[in-house]
Design a protein around this motif. Structure first.
Motif, PDB file in Angstrom:
ATOM      1  N   LYS A 176      64.902  22.012  53.741  1.00 20.17           N
ATOM      2  CA  LYS A 176      65.681  21.535  54.879  1.00 20.17           C
ATOM      3  C   LYS A 176      67.169  21.453  54.512  1.00 20.17           C
ATOM      4  CE  LYS A 176      63.729  18.203  57.097  1.00 20.17           C
ATOM      5  NZ  LYS A 176      63.273  16.833  57.457  1.00 20.17           N
ATOM      6  N   VAL A 177      67.453  20.937  53.300  1.00 20.97           N
ATOM      7  CA  VAL A 177      68.844  20.836  52.847  1.00 20.97           C
ATOM      8  C   VAL A 177      69.447  22.234  52.674  1.00 20.97           C
ATOM      9  CG1 VAL A 177      70.335  20.078  50.958  1.00 20.97           C
ATOM     10  CG2 VAL A 177      68.478  18.606  51.745  1.00 20.97           C
ATOM     11  N   VAL A 178      68.661  23.140  52.071  1.00 18.00           N
ATOM     12  CA  VAL A 178      69.143  24.511  51.860  1.00 18.00           C
ATOM     13  C   VAL A 178      69.428  25.184  53.200  1.00 18.00           C
ATOM     14  CG1 VAL A 178      68.443  26.814  51.059  1.00 18.00           C
ATOM     15  CG2 VAL A 178      68.057  24.811  49.614  1.00 18.00           C
ATOM     16  N   LYS A 179      68.544  24.987  54.185  1.00 20.05           N
ATOM     17  CA  LYS A 179      68.756  25.570  55.512  1.00 20.05           C
ATOM     18  C   LYS A 179      70.047  25.036  56.141  1.00 20.05           C
ATOM     19  CE  LYS A 179      66.333  26.490  59.863  1.00 20.05           C
ATOM     20  NZ  LYS A 179      67.488  26.209  60.707  1.00 20.05           N
ATOM     21  N   GLY A 180      70.322  23.755  55.921  1.00 21.69           N
ATOM     22  CA  GLY A 180      71.567  23.183  56.435  1.00 21.69           C
ATOM     23  C   GLY A 180      72.783  23.831  55.799  1.00 21.69           C
ATOM     24  N   TYR A 181      72.731  24.067  54.483  1.00 20.80           N
ATOM     25  CA  TYR A 181      73.832  24.740  53.795  1.00 20.80           C
ATOM     26  C   TYR A 181      74.029  26.157  54.333  1.00 20.80           C
ATOM     27  CZ  TYR A 181      74.272  21.100  50.204  1.00 20.80           C
ATOM     28  OH  TYR A 181      74.495  19.922  49.541  1.00 20.80           O
ATOM     29  N   VAL A 182      72.909  26.863  54.539  1.00 16.96           N
ATOM     30  CA  VAL A 182      72.991  28.243  55.031  1.00 16.96           C
ATOM     31  C   VAL A 182      73.575  28.273  56.441  1.00 16.96           C
ATOM     32  CG1 VAL A 182      71.631  30.286  55.650  1.00 16.96           C
ATOM     33  CG2 VAL A 182      71.109  29.031  53.549  1.00 16.96           C
ATOM     34  N   ASP A 183      73.154  27.343  57.295  1.00 13.85           N
ATOM     35  CA  ASP A 183      73.673  27.299  58.667  1.00 13.85           C
ATOM     36  C   ASP A 183      75.170  26.997  58.697  1.00 13.85           C
ATOM     37  OD1 ASP A 183      71.160  27.843  59.580  1.00 13.85           O
ATOM     38  OD2 ASP A 183      70.645  25.748  60.040  1.00 13.85           O
ATOM     39  N   GLN A 184      75.643  26.192  57.739  1.00  7.40           N
ATOM     40  CA  GLN A 184      77.066  25.865  57.676  1.00  7.40           C
ATOM     41  C   GLN A 184      77.892  26.998  57.068  1.00  7.40           C
ATOM     42  OE1 GLN A 184      77.499  22.189  55.504  1.00  7.40           O
ATOM     43  NE2 GLN A 184      75.923  21.163  56.713  1.00  7.40           N
ATOM     44  N   GLY A 185      77.227  28.000  56.498  1.00  4.61           N
ATOM     45  CA  GLY A 185      77.940  29.088  55.846  1.00  4.61           C
ATOM     46  C   GLY A 185      78.388  28.766  54.447  1.00  4.61           C
ATOM     47  N   VAL A 186      77.932  27.621  53.898  1.00  7.26           N
ATOM     48  CA  VAL A 186      78.310  27.221  52.536  1.00  7.26           C
ATOM     49  C   VAL A 186      77.522  28.003  51.498  1.00  7.26           C
ATOM     50  CG1 VAL A 186      78.400  25.269  50.928  1.00  7.26           C
ATOM     51  CG2 VAL A 186      78.962  24.935  53.329  1.00  7.26           C
ATOM     52  N   ALA A 187      76.278  28.369  51.817  1.00  3.27           N
ATOM     53  CA  ALA A 187      75.405  29.033  50.842  1.00  3.27           C
ATOM     54  C   ALA A 187      74.674  30.180  51.507  1.00  3.27           C
ATOM     55  CB  ALA A 187      74.419  28.023  50.255  1.00  3.27           C
ATOM     56  N   GLU A 188      74.160  31.081  50.663  1.00  5.14           N
ATOM     57  CA  GLU A 188      73.304  32.165  51.140  1.00  5.14           C
ATOM     58  C   GLU A 188      72.099  32.298  50.211  1.00  5.14           C
ATOM     59  OE1 GLU A 188      74.700  36.161  50.808  1.00  5.14           O
ATOM     60  OE2 GLU A 188      76.156  35.680  49.227  1.00  5.14           O
ATOM     61  N   VAL A 189      70.963  32.631  50.800  1.00  2.25           N
ATOM     62  CA  VAL A 189      69.722  32.769  50.038  1.00  2.25           C
ATOM     63  C   VAL A 189      69.647  34.183  49.473  1.00  2.25           C
ATOM     64  CG1 VAL A 189      67.205  32.698  50.155  1.00  2.25           C
ATOM     65  CG2 VAL A 189      68.558  31.034  51.432  1.00  2.25           C
ATOM     66  N   VAL A 190      69.295  34.296  48.181  1.00  2.00           N
ATOM     67  CA  VAL A 190      69.160  35.592  47.512  1.00  2.00           C
ATOM     68  C   VAL A 190      67.710  35.738  47.057  1.00  2.00           C
ATOM     69  CG1 VAL A 190      70.025  37.080  45.676  1.00  2.00           C
ATOM     70  CG2 VAL A 190      71.530  35.381  46.705  1.00  2.00           C
ATOM     71  N   PRO A 191      66.855  36.417  47.834  1.00  2.00           N
ATOM     72  CA  PRO A 191      65.459  36.588  47.406  1.00  2.00           C
ATOM     73  C   PRO A 191      65.388  37.478  46.169  1.00  2.00           C
ATOM     74  CG  PRO A 191      65.740  37.094  49.756  1.00  2.00           C
ATOM     75  CD  PRO A 191      67.095  37.014  49.153  1.00  2.00           C
ATOM     76  N   GLY A 192      64.641  37.022  45.161  1.00  2.00           N
ATOM     77  CA  GLY A 192      64.501  37.774  43.918  1.00  2.00           C
ATOM     78  C   GLY A 192      63.145  38.417  43.797  1.00  2.00           C
ATOM     79  N   VAL A 193      62.676  38.557  42.550  1.00  2.00           N
ATOM     80  CA  VAL A 193      61.424  39.264  42.262  1.00  2.00           C
ATOM     81  C   VAL A 193      60.560  38.412  41.340  1.00  2.00           C
ATOM     82  CG1 VAL A 193      60.402  41.319  41.207  1.00  2.00           C
ATOM     83  CG2 VAL A 193      62.511  41.525  42.514  1.00  2.00           C
ATOM     84  N   VAL A 194      59.284  38.286  41.684  1.00  2.00           N
ATOM     85  CA  VAL A 194      58.280  37.706  40.782  1.00  2.00           C
ATOM     86  C   VAL A 194      57.435  38.863  40.237  1.00  2.00           C
ATOM     87  CG1 VAL A 194      56.245  36.231  40.601  1.00  2.00           C
ATOM     88  CG2 VAL A 194      58.162  35.506  41.985  1.00  2.00           C
ATOM     89  N   PHE A 195      57.341  38.968  38.921  1.00  2.00           N
ATOM     90  CA  PHE A 195      56.511  39.999  38.296  1.00  2.00           C
ATOM     91  C   PHE A 195      55.318  39.331  37.621  1.00  2.00           C
ATOM     92  CE2 PHE A 195      55.699  42.559  34.320  1.00  2.00           C
ATOM     93  CZ  PHE A 195      54.913  43.509  34.960  1.00  2.00           C
ATOM     94  N   ILE A 196      54.109  39.645  38.085  1.00  2.00           N
ATOM     95  CA  ILE A 196      52.886  39.079  37.512  1.00  2.00           C
ATOM     96  C   ILE A 196      52.142  40.209  36.798  1.00  2.00           C
ATOM     97  CG2 ILE A 196      50.772  37.782  37.952  1.00  2.00           C
ATOM     98  CD1 ILE A 196      51.974  36.739  40.509  1.00  2.00           C
ATOM     99  N   ASP A 197      52.203  40.210  35.484  1.00  3.36           N
ATOM    100  CA  ASP A 197      51.478  41.201  34.677  1.00  3.36           C
ATOM    101  C   ASP A 197      50.028  40.747  34.498  1.00  3.36           C
ATOM    102  OD1 ASP A 197      51.150  43.512  33.300  1.00  3.36           O
ATOM    103  OD2 ASP A 197      52.406  42.966  31.583  1.00  3.36           O
ATOM    104  N   GLU A 198      49.131  41.701  34.281  1.00  8.76           N
ATOM    105  CA  GLU A 198      47.689  41.420  34.134  1.00  8.76           C
ATOM    106  C   GLU A 198      47.210  40.549  35.296  1.00  8.76           C
ATOM    107  OE1 GLU A 198      46.328  43.002  31.765  1.00  8.76           O
ATOM    108  OE2 GLU A 198      48.029  43.470  30.489  1.00  8.76           O
ATOM    109  N   VAL A 199      47.477  41.015  36.525  1.00  2.72           N
ATOM    110  CA  VAL A 199      47.174  40.197  37.702  1.00  2.72           C
ATOM    111  C   VAL A 199      45.674  39.982  37.874  1.00  2.72           C
ATOM    112  CG1 VAL A 199      47.071  42.141  39.321  1.00  2.72           C
ATOM    113  CG2 VAL A 199      47.795  39.894  40.134  1.00  2.72           C
ATOM    114  N   HIS A 200      44.834  40.830  37.267  1.00  2.01           N
ATOM    115  CA  HIS A 200      43.377  40.659  37.382  1.00  2.01           C
ATOM    116  C   HIS A 200      42.899  39.387  36.683  1.00  2.01           C
ATOM    117  CE1 HIS A 200      44.251  43.107  33.754  1.00  2.01           C
ATOM    118  NE2 HIS A 200      43.382  42.296  33.191  1.00  2.01           N
TER     119      HIS A 200
END
Length: 477
Positions: A299-323
């Motif tokens: 909720k706090v992060v969404k408020g920052y994004v709406d104000q233009g103070v912050a932006e979300v940067v989606p990254g990558v999760v790598f799961i090796d040996e997923v089985h």
């Protein structure tokens, strides 16, 4: 099976357990060479096509081009909440592809690697480990504009006044600080609490500092280079005189992850004294973050994004040996992929049709439930032929600083094709040690033959297992 010297008969044979002669560079600092040290990226052209040999990669043309498309999608933030599955035999470069993707994305995009078996912890739940990895893979870039006073200290004069509580002492009522830049000078009248911060930073006339106008925080940047002396060795850091006006606006960019915010809010903050700090360091166990706290952080992060103070940067999760994940983790993984803040997920496995862990009768391709497979783009890695194995061996030899004699590359490539490429690469270092014991600077064919007598590959070991599951005849081959 004795190592022979390069000279005909003047030197005695060298035992396998003999220590190598001390070299001139034995005292030099040497860094460990990891298995994927030679991978620098995907090796793609500007058109997105894979060069046969590029950025440390040999072969895997289709897989590299597919990963290049995924990198572009991640950078454009159009692949969030989706999954990529790398499938292939052991030793075909699945982990190397994931590391190459992380190199291509750069340092600004969060990349969170883990192994499937990491979820089995006695301290926290399996689903909590997965959720924590997902949160660490979502970055938050906070942009903040601050008003600061910056310059070289030309005057530092505390003004004292009578203490109203005691007639015997005096207190600092304010402090006069003069700051100078290339463009001009300014005199500031500052609060006594800021004077305390100046004393803590050990600031004197001639230091370059900046003071934040909103918070009053004081930071010593270094000593002005006008005071630089001609000493050969000095502990001071000299910085140039700041440009522009004394009073200026600075834009600061800070990169954090949602995992950092979760951990900061989940852990109770102690005092600033030494005992509180030491207590937080020696405190054992991990703190489990509740869903309620995560919703508050969102909720706090969404408020920052709406104000233009912050932006979300989606990254990558790598799961090796997923089985290695069980059916509960796979079900939770589906829910995480559907969440509003979800990173890109890269999975890797070397299984064919396998039993899904945590079940007794569910056999699925790659050991992954069909409903999760349906969400994945699947990329297959190919095996290596003899020519490609030779190129990889030569590349690793160059990285490790090893010299190969005539015919050695062909012999190792043959061993890699018969056994596996990993086995071929593992022969390099022992063979170089044996060559050094024999007084040679390069690996010869006989060193590889000697290694094959001492060690065997996985396929050969498997053929020596009898029908009853033990070794043939109850004896070692």
């Amino acid at each position: 099976m004795k190592a022979t010297s390069a000279t005909p008969s003047t030197s005695a044979p060298v035992a396998h357990n003999a220590l190598p002669p001390p070299s001139a560079t034995s005292n030099a600092r040497s860094s460990r060479i990891a298995p994927h040290s030679h991978i620098k990226g995907l090796g793609l052209t500007s058109d997105g096509l894979a060069a046969p040999d590029g950025a440390g990669f040999i072969g895997q043309i289709n897989a590299r081009e597919a990963c290049g498309v995924v990198v572009d999608l991640v950078k454009s933030r159009k692949f969030s909440g989706r999954a990529l599955l790398l499938v292939g035999a052991p030793g075909t470069g699945k982990t190397a592809l994931a590391l190459a993707v992380s190199h291509e994305l750069g340092n600004k995009v969060p990349f969170c690697p883990m192994v499937g078996s990491e979820v089995y912890s006695t301290e926290v739940k399996k689903t909590e480990v997965l959720a924590e990895s997902f949160r660490r893979a979502i970055g938050l870039r906070i942009k903040e504009t601050k008003e600061v006073y910056e310059g070289e200290v030309t005057e530092l004069t505390p003004a004292e006044s009578e203490n109203p509580l005691s007639g015997y002492g005096k207190t600092v009522s304010h402090v006069i600080v003069g700051l100078k830049t290339v463009k001009g000078t300014k005199q500031l009248r500052l609060d006594p609490t800021i004077y305390e911060a100046i004393l803590k930073e050990k600031i004197v006339v001639g230091d370059v500092i900046y003071v934040e106008a909103n918070t009053g925080a004081v930071k010593r940047v270094g000593r002005s280079d006008a005071y630089a002396s001609s000493y050969d060795l000095e502990s001071e850091t000299y910085v140039p005189l700041p440009k522009g006006d004394v009073h200026k606006r600075k834009e600061l960019v800070q990169d954090v992850t949602l995992g950092d915010l979760d951990a900061a809010n989940a852990r109770p903050q102690g005092g600033q004294d030494i005992m509180s700090v030491m207590g937080s360091l020696v405190k054992s166990g991990r703190t489990e973050v509740t869903d309620k706290l995560r919703r508050e952080v969102n909720k706090v992060v969404k408020g920052y994004v709406d104000q233009g103070v912050a932006e979300v940067v989606p990254g990558v999760v790598f799961i090796d040996e997923v089985h290695m994940l069980d059916i509960e983790c796979f079900t939770y993984l589906n829910a995480l992929l559907e969440s509003p803040m979800a990173p890109t997920v890269i999975l890797a496995t070397n299984r064919g049709n396998a039993l899904v862990r945590g079940t007794t009768d569910v056999v699925s391709p790659h050991g992954v439930p069909v409903d999760l497979l349906d969400r994945c783009l699947i990329v297959k890695t190919d095996g290596y032929n003899r020519e490609q194995i030779g190129k990889v061996v030569q590349l690793r030899a160059n990285v490790e600083g090893l010299k190969l004699g005539p015919g050695v590359l062909e012999r190792i490539s043959e061993e890699g094709e018969r056994g596996s490429m990993r086995y071929a690469l593992q022969l390099l270092t022992p063979a170089s040690i044996l060559a050094g014991l024999s007084g040679r600077s390069q690996i010869e064919v006989e060193d590889i033959g000697e290694m094959n007598e001492l060690f065997i590959d996985a396929k050969t070991s498997a053929t020596n297992i009898g029908a009853d599951g033990g070794f043939d005849g109850g004896k070692m081959w």
